[in-house]
Design an enzyme around this catalytic site. Structure first.
Site, mmCIF file in Angstrom:
data_model
loop_
_atom_site.group_PDB
_atom_site.id
_atom_site.type_symbol
_atom_site.label_atom_id
_atom_site.label_comp_id
_atom_site.label_asym_id
_atom_site.label_seq_id
_atom_site.Cartn_x
_atom_site.Cartn_y
_atom_site.Cartn_z
ATOM 1 N N GLU A 133 -25.104 21.945 -27.075
ATOM 2 C CA GLU A 133 -24.070 21.367 -26.224
ATOM 3 C C GLU A 133 -24.029 19.877 -26.530
ATOM 4 O OE1 GLU A 133 -23.852 20.117 -21.573
ATOM 5 O OE2 GLU A 133 -24.450 22.178 -21.964
ATOM 6 N N GLU A 138 -20.626 11.740 -19.574
ATOM 7 C CA GLU A 138 -21.261 12.290 -18.384
ATOM 8 C C GLU A 138 -21.620 11.135 -17.461
ATOM 9 O OE1 GLU A 138 -24.082 16.094 -17.545
ATOM 10 O OE2 GLU A 138 -24.429 14.975 -19.369
#
Length: 173
Positions: A133, A138
């Site tokens: 991933e 984020e």
């Protein structure tokens, strides 16, 4: 979020260079048909309730116009400590992209504050987490700066000698 652009490589046969061509351009209302709103339990076990697209639109947690998309979490409901989590959005593109793809996102505003976790990431959903991933963006709670992370399966290794510029961080930030 206002728009996403996806570029795929075009390889010239007699040249040792790659050129990228625009293959997808999602702006405003096109998000509604090009993404699915995941009405699922949070796979990371967070205290959140992901809504389907129709409910999110009806409740004003997804707001769309011809040139913009706004995704919000409910910020007005008083939650019970033992009840379900805060209503929010989790979307996934309907289309899958291969290696050598460039993703460009034009993000006008991103939530910031305790209890927020806005993110933009790529993965192979069918084999997650084993095929990895890439967390492109984020924003965890009030932490700065952006947390860009690569997640891998248990047997992923990197050679000690490589042409990487920068530094590697193992087991932390």
């Amino acid at each position: 979020m206002r728009s996403f652009w996806i570029f795929a490589p075009f390889l010239a046969s007699n040249v040792q260079a790659s050129f990228y061509l625009l293959t997808d351009n999602w702006v405003g209302t096109s998000f509604l048909s090009e993404f699915t709103w995941e009405n699922i339990a949070d796979p990371t076990h967070g205290r959140v309730n992901y809504l389907p697209q129709s409910e999110s639109l009806a409740r004003g947690l997804t707001v769309v116009s011809s040139n913009s998309l706004v995704l919000k979490a409910d910020s007005t409901t008083v939650l019970s400590p033992s009840g379900p989590g805060r209503d929010s959005n989790r979307i996934m593109s309907r289309k899958q992209f291969g290696h050598n793809t460039i993703l460009v996102a034009d993000i006008k505003h991103m939530p910031f504050g305790c209890g927020t976790w806005p993110a933009l990431w790529t993965t192979n959903v069918g084999t997650w987490p084993n095929d990895g991933e890439v967390d492109i963006l984020e924003g965890v709670n009030i932490e700065t700066p952006n947390v860009m992370t690569l997640h891998t399966g248990a047997n992923c290794t990197m050679p000690l000698s490589r042409s990487q510029k920068g530094s590697a961080c193992v087991g932390g930030r």
